[in-house]
Design a protein around this motif. Structure first.
Motif, PDB file in Angstrom:
ATOM      1  N   HIS A 129       0.816  -1.215   0.000  1.00 48.53           N
ATOM      2  CA  HIS A 129       0.000   0.000   0.000  1.00 48.53           C
ATOM      3  C   HIS A 129       0.854   1.272   0.000  1.00 48.53           C
ATOM      4  O   HIS A 129       0.333   2.360  -0.263  1.00 48.53           O
ATOM      5  N   VAL A 130       2.152   1.121   0.282  1.00 42.24           N
ATOM      6  CA  VAL A 130       3.051   2.279   0.254  1.00 42.24           C
ATOM      7  C   VAL A 130       3.101   2.882  -1.151  1.00 42.24           C
ATOM      8  O   VAL A 130       3.418   4.060  -1.324  1.00 42.24           O
ATOM      9  N   LYS A 131       2.752   2.056  -2.173  1.00 38.26           N
ATOM     10  CA  LYS A 131       2.814   2.563  -3.544  1.00 38.26           C
ATOM     11  C   LYS A 131       1.860   3.736  -3.756  1.00 38.26           C
ATOM     12  O   LYS A 131       2.112   4.574  -4.637  1.00 38.26           O
ATOM     13  N   LEU A 132       0.784   3.825  -2.977  1.00 39.87           N
ATOM     14  CA  LEU A 132      -0.165   4.923  -3.164  1.00 39.87           C
ATOM     15  C   LEU A 132       0.471   6.276  -2.845  1.00 39.87           C
ATOM     16  O   LEU A 132       0.519   7.157  -3.718  1.00 39.87           O
ATOM     17  N   PRO A 133       0.993   6.501  -1.618  1.00 38.46           N
ATOM     18  CA  PRO A 133       1.628   7.805  -1.365  1.00 38.46           C
ATOM     19  C   PRO A 133       2.847   8.051  -2.245  1.00 38.46           C
ATOM     20  O   PRO A 133       3.133   9.199  -2.610  1.00 38.46           O
ATOM     21  N   LEU A 134       3.570   6.981  -2.624  1.00 39.19           N
ATOM     22  CA  LEU A 134       4.736   7.154  -3.495  1.00 39.19           C
ATOM     23  C   LEU A 134       4.315   7.690  -4.860  1.00 39.19           C
ATOM     24  O   LEU A 134       4.961   8.586  -5.422  1.00 39.19           O
ATOM     25  N   ASN A 135       3.229   7.152  -5.414  1.00 41.82           N
ATOM     26  CA  ASN A 135       2.751   7.609  -6.718  1.00 41.82           C
ATOM     27  C   ASN A 135       2.130   9.001  -6.630  1.00 41.82           C
ATOM     28  O   ASN A 135       2.268   9.801  -7.554  1.00 41.82           O
ATOM     29  N   VAL A 136       1.439   9.283  -5.524  1.00 42.34           N
ATOM     30  CA  VAL A 136       0.894  10.630  -5.328  1.00 42.34           C
ATOM     31  C   VAL A 136       2.035  11.643  -5.266  1.00 42.34           C
ATOM     32  O   VAL A 136       1.975  12.714  -5.877  1.00 42.34           O
ATOM     33  N   LEU A 137       3.099  11.297  -4.525  1.00 43.00           N
ATOM     34  CA  LEU A 137       4.259  12.176  -4.409  1.00 43.00           C
ATOM     35  C   LEU A 137       4.914  12.396  -5.769  1.00 43.00           C
ATOM     36  O   LEU A 137       5.265  13.534  -6.120  1.00 43.00           O
ATOM     37  N   ALA A 138       5.051  11.309  -6.542  1.00 44.65           N
ATOM     38  CA  ALA A 138       5.660  11.429  -7.869  1.00 44.65           C
ATOM     39  C   ALA A 138       4.815  12.332  -8.776  1.00 44.65           C
ATOM     40  O   ALA A 138       5.356  13.178  -9.504  1.00 44.65           O
ATOM     41  N   GLY A 139       3.508  12.166  -8.732  1.00 46.43           N
ATOM     42  CA  GLY A 139       2.623  12.999  -9.542  1.00 46.43           C
ATOM     43  C   GLY A 139       2.703  14.467  -9.170  1.00 46.43           C
ATOM     44  O   GLY A 139       2.634  15.355 -10.031  1.00 46.43           O
ATOM     45  N   TRP A 140       2.861  14.729  -7.877  1.00 44.63           N
ATOM     46  CA  TRP A 140       2.970  16.117  -7.402  1.00 44.63           C
ATOM     47  C   TRP A 140       4.308  16.736  -7.804  1.00 44.63           C
ATOM     48  O   TRP A 140       4.372  17.865  -8.309  1.00 44.63           O
ATOM     49  N   LEU A 141       5.411  15.977  -7.610  1.00 45.38           N
ATOM     50  CA  LEU A 141       6.737  16.510  -7.903  1.00 45.38           C
ATOM     51  C   LEU A 141       6.946  16.740  -9.400  1.00 45.38           C
ATOM     52  O   LEU A 141       7.556  17.733  -9.802  1.00 45.38           O
ATOM     53  N   VAL A 142       6.455  15.816 -10.232  1.00 44.56           N
ATOM     54  CA  VAL A 142       6.743  15.878 -11.671  1.00 44.56           C
ATOM     55  C   VAL A 142       5.687  16.669 -12.433  1.00 44.56           C
ATOM     56  O   VAL A 142       6.012  17.455 -13.318  1.00 44.56           O
ATOM     57  N   PHE A 143       4.400  16.467 -12.084  1.00 47.11           N
ATOM     58  CA  PHE A 143       3.327  17.088 -12.864  1.00 47.11           C
ATOM     59  C   PHE A 143       2.556  18.160 -12.098  1.00 47.11           C
ATOM     60  O   PHE A 143       1.678  18.809 -12.657  1.00 47.11           O
ATOM     61  N   GLY A 144       2.870  18.320 -10.822  1.00 47.54           N
ATOM     62  CA  GLY A 144       2.189  19.342 -10.037  1.00 47.54           C
ATOM     63  C   GLY A 144       0.765  18.995  -9.658  1.00 47.54           C
ATOM     64  O   GLY A 144      -0.022  19.879  -9.322  1.00 47.54           O
ATOM     65  N   TRP A 145       0.416  17.689  -9.695  1.00 49.44           N
ATOM     66  CA  TRP A 145      -0.941  17.281  -9.338  1.00 49.44           C
ATOM     67  C   TRP A 145      -1.083  17.221  -7.818  1.00 49.44           C
ATOM     68  O   TRP A 145      -0.407  16.437  -7.139  1.00 49.44           O
ATOM     69  N   VAL A 146      -1.953  18.034  -7.289  1.00 41.94           N
ATOM     70  CA  VAL A 146      -2.202  18.050  -5.843  1.00 41.94           C
ATOM     71  C   VAL A 146      -3.411  17.162  -5.558  1.00 41.94           C
ATOM     72  O   VAL A 146      -4.493  17.408  -6.106  1.00 41.94           O
ATOM     73  N   PRO A 147      -3.252  16.117  -4.742  1.00 40.61           N
ATOM     74  CA  PRO A 147      -4.366  15.206  -4.482  1.00 40.61           C
ATOM     75  C   PRO A 147      -5.498  15.901  -3.732  1.00 40.61           C
ATOM     76  O   PRO A 147      -5.257  16.715  -2.837  1.00 40.61           O
ATOM     77  N   SER A 148      -6.717  15.586  -4.108  1.00 40.52           N
ATOM     78  CA  SER A 148      -7.886  16.168  -3.457  1.00 40.52           C
ATOM     79  C   SER A 148      -8.212  15.407  -2.184  1.00 40.52           C
ATOM     80  O   SER A 148      -7.735  14.286  -1.958  1.00 40.52           O
ATOM     81  N   SER A 149      -9.039  16.014  -1.354  1.00 43.09           N
ATOM     82  CA  SER A 149      -9.494  15.333  -0.136  1.00 43.09           C
ATOM     83  C   SER A 149     -10.309  14.097  -0.488  1.00 43.09           C
ATOM     84  O   SER A 149     -10.301  13.107   0.252  1.00 43.09           O
ATOM     85  N   GLN A 150     -10.988  14.122  -1.650  1.00 42.49           N
ATOM     86  CA  GLN A 150     -11.763  12.957  -2.080  1.00 42.49           C
ATOM     87  C   GLN A 150     -10.858  11.762  -2.353  1.00 42.49           C
ATOM     88  O   GLN A 150     -11.223  10.625  -2.052  1.00 42.49           O
ATOM     89  N   LEU A 151      -9.679  12.036  -2.929  1.00 43.76           N
ATOM     90  CA  LEU A 151      -8.746  10.946  -3.184  1.00 43.76           C
ATOM     91  C   LEU A 151      -8.331  10.271  -1.891  1.00 43.76           C
ATOM     92  O   LEU A 151      -8.338   9.043  -1.782  1.00 43.76           O
ATOM     93  N   TRP A 152      -7.988  11.076  -0.881  1.00 42.80           N
ATOM     94  CA  TRP A 152      -7.540  10.507   0.386  1.00 42.80           C
ATOM     95  C   TRP A 152      -8.669   9.763   1.099  1.00 42.80           C
ATOM     96  O   TRP A 152      -8.441   8.694   1.674  1.00 42.80           O
ATOM     97  N   LEU A 153      -9.897  10.294   1.035  1.00 42.99           N
ATOM     98  CA  LEU A 153     -11.021   9.612   1.668  1.00 42.99           C
ATOM     99  C   LEU A 153     -11.293   8.277   0.978  1.00 42.99           C
ATOM    100  O   LEU A 153     -11.435   7.237   1.633  1.00 42.99           O
TER     101      LEU A 153
END
Length: 300
Positions: free
Chosen positions: A254-278
């Protein structure tokens, strides 16, 4: 595609080492997804070509190692079922890469793919005749509710492409269900060999109708890195399951989820929504519950 045929852990296997390899596999897959999206979105490599090249390069990387260990036989009691499993896996890869090529955020895509265990549970009850308890049905409902929250189909941002990772999840769940049936008649080595050797050729056939594009210099670098990291990730998964019980190492997947979110934010600037985390919290919680139930049932 983050699947690997499980191997029996060594009696002296170190659980910490198993967790380390599983986390390293998550890091590798985050790299795969990020570079795949760079190749398809930024460098305009067509998704079918990217999917084919990814597994062709991974095969080239893996084959020398596999040959030294001795390639297992492709002789199977159920060749038709083996071929169907490879086809499901390849089409799943095509939908996954297609989703990334349409700029579906990496974190969202990974979270949707994490619904696969619930589809497997549902399919095992409907198609394999396995008994599914009320608790497992509730976990499936909660997991799917998490996926629905992430998709948010009534929002303005929802597109058809948002469904592609979910389609990949369904197809890869089918791969797992077929694998369950095959392992009753074929060896794990044969099951693995079919996927290892045929995934690239089948992806080639699926890519031919749209034509195979020749990558540019930068696209070549990105896709070669994707293929090498794919091979490395599969190797890390095998090491994880060889070092420790699946019930121990699986939560670290399950660690892959925050790792991929972090990668998306660092490379593409995608900020995860509260809906994603819920939604992700519901999916992870329900899958952990399913894992706990499986562990309790097998030890009981």
């Amino acid at each position: 595609m983050s699947q690997s045929t499980l191997t029996k852990p060594s009696a002296l296997g170190a659980p910490v080492a198993g967790a380390f390899w599983m986390i390293l596999a998550g890091v590798a897959f985050a790299g795969v997804n990020t570079l795949e999206q760079i190749a398809t979105v930024n460098l305009h490599l067509p998704a079918p070509t990217a999917a084919f090249l990814q597994y062709a390069i991974a095969l080239i990387v893996i084959l020398p190692w596999a040959a030294r260990r001795g390639l297992p036989s492709l002789k199977s009691r159920r060749p038709g079922l083996q071929a169907l499993r490879v086809l499901f896996a390849a089409v799943g890869v095509q939908f996954w890469v297609l989703g990334l090529s349409h700029a579906v955020p990496i974190g969202q895509a990974i979270a949707l793919v994490m619904t696969s265990p619930f589809i497997v549970t549902l399919g095992a009850g409907l198609f394999l005749g396995e008994k599914v308890s009320l608790e497992r049905w509730l976990a499936v409902i909660v997991g799917f509710a998490g996926g629905l929250i992430i998709l948010d189909p009534f929002s303005a941002s929802f597109t058809t492409a948002s469904l592609y990772p979910l389609v990949a999840s369904v197809l890869w769940a089918g791969v797992s269900l077929i694998q369950k049936k095959l392992l009753a008649e074929d060896s794990p080595e044969t099951v693995t060999a079919w996927l290892l050797l045929l995934l690239a050729p089948v992806n080639l056939v699926l890519a031919l109708p749209s034509g195979i594009a020749i990558p540019s210099g930068d696209a070549w670098i990105a896709i070669v890195a994707v293929g090498v990291l794919t091979a490395a990730a599969q190797g890390f998964l095998a090491l994880a399951y060889a070092r420790a019980d699946a019930a121990y190492v699986q939560p670290f997947d399950h660690v892959k989820l925050p790792l991929n979110v972090l990668a998306g934010w660092l490379v593409f600037g995608w900020v995860p929504s509260s809906q994603l985390w819920l939604g992700a919290a519901l999916i992870v919680g329900a899958s952990m519950f399913l894992l706990w139930r499986e562990t309790r049932s097998s030890s009981g």
